[in-house]
Design an enzyme around this catalytic site. Structure first.
Site, PDB file in Angstrom:
ATOM      1  N   ASP A 237       0.833  -1.320  -0.052  1.00 41.33           N
ATOM      2  CA  ASP A 237      -0.099   0.200  -0.114  1.00 41.33           C
ATOM      3  C   ASP A 237       0.729   1.365  -0.096  1.00 41.33           C
ATOM      4  OD1 ASP A 237      -2.790   1.273   0.603  1.00 41.33           O
ATOM      5  OD2 ASP A 237      -1.573   1.917   2.242  1.00 41.33           O
ATOM      6  N   GLU A 299       1.372  -0.526  -5.158  1.00 49.20           N
ATOM      7  CA  GLU A 299       0.397   0.511  -5.406  1.00 49.20           C
ATOM      8  C   GLU A 299       1.162   1.740  -5.811  1.00 49.20           C
ATOM      9  OE1 GLU A 299      -3.266   3.127  -3.714  1.00 49.20           O
ATOM     10  OE2 GLU A 299      -1.679   2.650  -2.532  1.00 49.20           O
TER      11      GLU A 299
END
Ligand code: GLC
Length: 581
Positions: A237, A299
Site C-alpha cells: 500500500d 500501489e
C-alpha cells in the site's frame, strides 16, 4: 507443444457451451491447465482478483463480509479462472480508513473471523489452485497501534523516533505546508508532548519513520509472519509515500485547488523519494528467500513508463516484480491512439518485464462508469475486459468487475462511510460507490448477506446484474470474462506471445497481434472504439503472416466467423478475436 487450445475455433455460443460442459453444476472442475508448462513464475501471467472482504460474502448475518464468506466462494473464483486473490486489510483496525489503519500487523480482526479461519482459507484456496495475497500497509499504522501509543506518550519514549514528530513553526502553525491526501494539513498537534506528527493520510494514520532501522525491522518481521504462514506475497500500500524530505522543506504551491479546496502542491518532497528503492530491494530479497515464487505488487500510480521501470529496480530488476501500471487502465476515455501508445510502451519500454494492468480497484469509480457512454455500456465493458485479458500483461481484477457492477455513490452525506468523502463532500463523493456488496443473486441482499441492513447499501441493479443471472446468460459479461480467461490460459500466443500493434494510425479501431516469436500463426484482437461501424484492412506480411483470413475465437454479434484481413467490418463497439493460421 500442445496447440489444441490454439486450434479450437469457437463462436461465442459454442464457447459458452464448452465452458458450461466443463464447469458442470458442482463447481468441482479444475481450472484450465496452461497449454505448456511455464518455466516462468506463476505471477508473470497471473490474474489477481482483488477482494474487498467487507463486501464479498457475509456468513454471520451482520451485514459485513468475512473470511468464511471468502472460503464459501472459492469454487466461483476457481471456475472464473483467477490465479490469486488479494485481500484488502483484514488486520485489527479501528476502521477509520476501513482497515488501512492497522493496529496489529500479526492478527485478524474478529469482525472478519479468527486466525484459524485464515489458516483454513489458505488451505482451502490451495485446494482450489488459488494463491492468497495480503495487503501490507508499510507507510503508516493506526494511531491506536501499541507502537504509536508509546510513541506519543513522551518525547523520550524509545518508540518516539518510530514516527515523524516535529516542533511547529509557532503556536498553532504546523512544521510546513504539506497536505494530507484526505484534505487539510498533513500534521496534527499532540498536546501531551506539544509536538506535531506527520500523516500522509488521516490523522488516525500516523506515518512511520522509515529512516529508523527499527521500523524496517518491525515491518519486515510482520511480512515474515505472513510469508511463514504461506501467503503468496503482498500488495504494498502507498509505497511512494514511505520517505519524506528530511529537511521538511515546503512543497511548491501550484495553480488551482484540489477536491478538498486545498492548494495544489508539487508532491516531490513527500512522494517517490529515491530512498524508497533501497527498502524495496531489501524487501525483494526477503520474499525471494522464501520458496514458491512469492510476489510483490506495488500501489504505484506513476506518470510515465520511465518511473514505472524504476519500481522494477531499473536494469537490475531487483525491486517489485509487479508495480501496478495505472497508465493503461486510467486513460478514462475510449481513445484508440492513447491505448495503442500506452500498451505499446509497456510492451517495448519495460525491458521485457511484465506490466500489471489494472482498470478497477477499491479507490476509483468502476471502469463501467469511467468508460461507459450510458448507451453502449455492456459492449464497452467487453472492450475493457478484452484489453485487460488479451494484452501481454499480468492483470488485477476487482470483485464485481466481471459482472458489470456499477459505481453507486452515497445519495447524501448522512450515508457516507468513506472518511475521504466526509471531508470532500459534495465535490468529492468518495470511494463507497465502488465498494458496495458483491451481487451474487436476485435474492435477499443480493445473496451477500441475510442482514436487515448491509454496511453499504446493495445497488438496485442487483436483480439483473448478478452472478446467478449472468451465469445462465450465454452472452453475459460474466461469460465474456470466463471465455477470455480460459482462452488466455489455453492459447500459447495469448499466454506468452509478443504484443504487436498493427494499423498504427487508426483513430477508431485498436488492433494488435499476439504472436509467439518466430511463428507464422498469431491471434488478432480488433476493437471498434466508436458508435459507428468501421472497416479495417491489415497488411501483416512484415509480421511473417501470409494468410488472408482469420477465424473467430471470440467475437461480438455482427462480426463474421471468418473474416477477410483486407476487409474486416466491425459494428459499433464490437470486438473480434481471431486466429490467423
Ligand atoms: C491506499 C489504499 C487506500 C487507502 C490509502 C491509505 O491508497 O488503496 O484505500 O485509503 O492507501 O492507506
Amino acid at each position: 507443444m500442445d496447440c489444441r487450445g490454439a486450434r479450437r475455433r469457437h463462436t461465442l455460443p459454442r464457447m459458452i457451451l464448452a465452458v458450461l460442459l466443463t464447469a458442470g453444476a458442482s463447481g468441482q472442475t479444475q481450472p484450465a491447465k496452461p497449454a505448456q508448462k511455464q518455466a516462468t513464475p506463476w505471477w508473470q501471467h497471473a490474474i489477481v482478483y482483488e477482494i474487498y472482504p467487507r463486501s464479498f460474502q457475509d456468513t454471520k448475518g451482520d451485514g459485513v463480509g468475512d473470511i468464511p464468506g471468502i472460503i464459501q466462494r472459492l469454487g466461483y473464483l476457481q471456475q472464473l479462472g483467477v490465479n490469486a486473490i488479494w485481500l484488502t486489510p483484514i488486520y485489527p483496525s479501528p476502521l477509520k480508513d476501513f482497515g488501512y489503519d492497522i493496529s496489529n500487523y500479526e492478527a485478524i480482526d474478529p469482525m472478519y473471523g479468527t486466525m484459524a479461519d485464515f489458516d483454513h482459507l489458505l488451505a482451502a484456496a490451495r485446494a482450489h489452485h488459488i494463491r492468497v495475497m495480503m495487503d501490507m500497509v508499510l507507510n503508516h499504522t493506526s494511531d491506536q497501534s501499541a507502537w504509536f501509543k508509546e510513541s506519543r506518550s513522551s518525547r523520550n519514549n524509545p518508540k518516539r523516533a518510530w514516527y515523524i514528530w516535529r516542533d511547529g513553526k509557532g503556536p498553532g502553525i504546523p512544521p510546513n505546508n504539506w497536505e494530507s491526501a484526505f484534505g487539510g494539513s498533513a500534521w496534527t498537534y499532540d498536546p501531551t508532548t506539544k509536538q506535531w506528527y506527520y500523516h500522509a493520510f488521516l490523522a488516525a494514520q500516523p506515518d512511520l519513520n522509515w529512516r529508523n532501522p527499527e521500523v524496517q525491522k518491525a515491518m519486515f518481521d510482520a511480512c515474515r509472519f505472513w510469508l511463514n504462514k504461506g501467503v503468496a506475497g503482498f500488495r504494498l500500500d502507498a509505497v511512494p509515500n514511505l520517505f519524506e524530505d528530511p529537511k521538511l522543506r515546503d512543497e511548491q504551491v501550484l495553480p488551482g485547488k484540489n477536491a478538498y479546496g486545498d492548494p495544489n502542491l508539487n508532491p516531490d518532497r513527500t512522494e517517490d523519494l529515491p530512498e524508497v528503492h533501497d527498502v524495496m530491494r531489501s524487501l525483494r530479497k526477503l520474499v525471494d528467500s522464501y520458496q514458491g515464487d512469492r510476489v510483490l505488487i506495488g500501489e504505484t500510480y506513476l506518470p510515465n513508463i520511465k518511473d514505472q521501470l524504476a519500481w522494477y529496480g531499473g536494469a537490475r530488476h531487483d525491486e517489485l516484480q509487479l508495480p501496478m501500471d495505472m497508465q493503461v487502465g486510467m486513460i478514462n476515455k475510449l481513445d484508440a491512439s492513447l491505448f495503442r501508445e500506452k500498451i505499446g510502451q509497456a510492451e517495448t519500454q519495460l525491458d521485457g518485464l511484465m506490466p500489471l494492468f489494472v482498470f478497477d480497484n477499491h479507490d476509483n469509480p468502476r471502469s463501467w462508469n469511467r468508460y461507459g457512454d450510458g448507451v453502449h455500456d455492456q459492449a464497452i465493458a467487453r472492450i475493457i475486459a478484452t484489453i485487460l485479458l488479451t494484452t501481454r500483461s499480468a492483470d488485477l481484477m476487482y470483485y464485481g468487475e466481471e459482472i458489470g457492477m456499477t459505481t453507486t455513490p452515497p445519495a447524501s452525506l448522512s450515508q457516507v462511510r468513506d472518511p475521504a468523502a466526509i471531508r470532500g463532500w459534495p465535490a468529492y463523493k468518495g470511494r463507497d460507490g465502488e465498494r458496495t456488496p458483491m451481487q451474487w443473486s436476485s435474492g435477499r441482499d443480493a445473496g451477500f448477506s441475510t442482514a436487515a441492513t448491509t454496511w453499504l447499501p446493495i445497488p438496485t441493479s442487483y436483480k439483473q446484474v448478478n452472478v446467478a443471472v449472468e451465469s445462465a446468460q450465454p452472452d453475459s459479461l460474466l461469460n465474456w470474462y470466463k471465455h477470455l480467461i480460459s482462452m488466455r490460459s489455453q492459447i500459447p500466443a495469448l499466454a506468452r506471445g509478443a504484443n504487436i500493434m498493427v494499423d498504427r494510425s487508426d483513430p477508431n479501431v485498436l488492433s494488435y497481434l499476439r504472436q509467439v516469436p518466430g511463428q507464422t500463426s498469431a491471434v488478432l484482437v480488433a476493437m471498434n472504439f466508436t458508435d459507428q461501424p468501421h472497416t479495417v484492412s491489415y497488411d501483416l506480411r512484415d509480421k511473417g503472416i501470409k494468410a488472408a483470413t482469420a477465424h473467430a475465437l471470440l467475437k461480438d454479434q455482427g462480426v463474421s466467423e471468418t473474416v477477410n484481413l483486407h476487409h474486416l467490418t466491425l459494428p459499433p463497439f464490437a470486438v473480434f478475436i481471431g486466429e490467423i493460421q
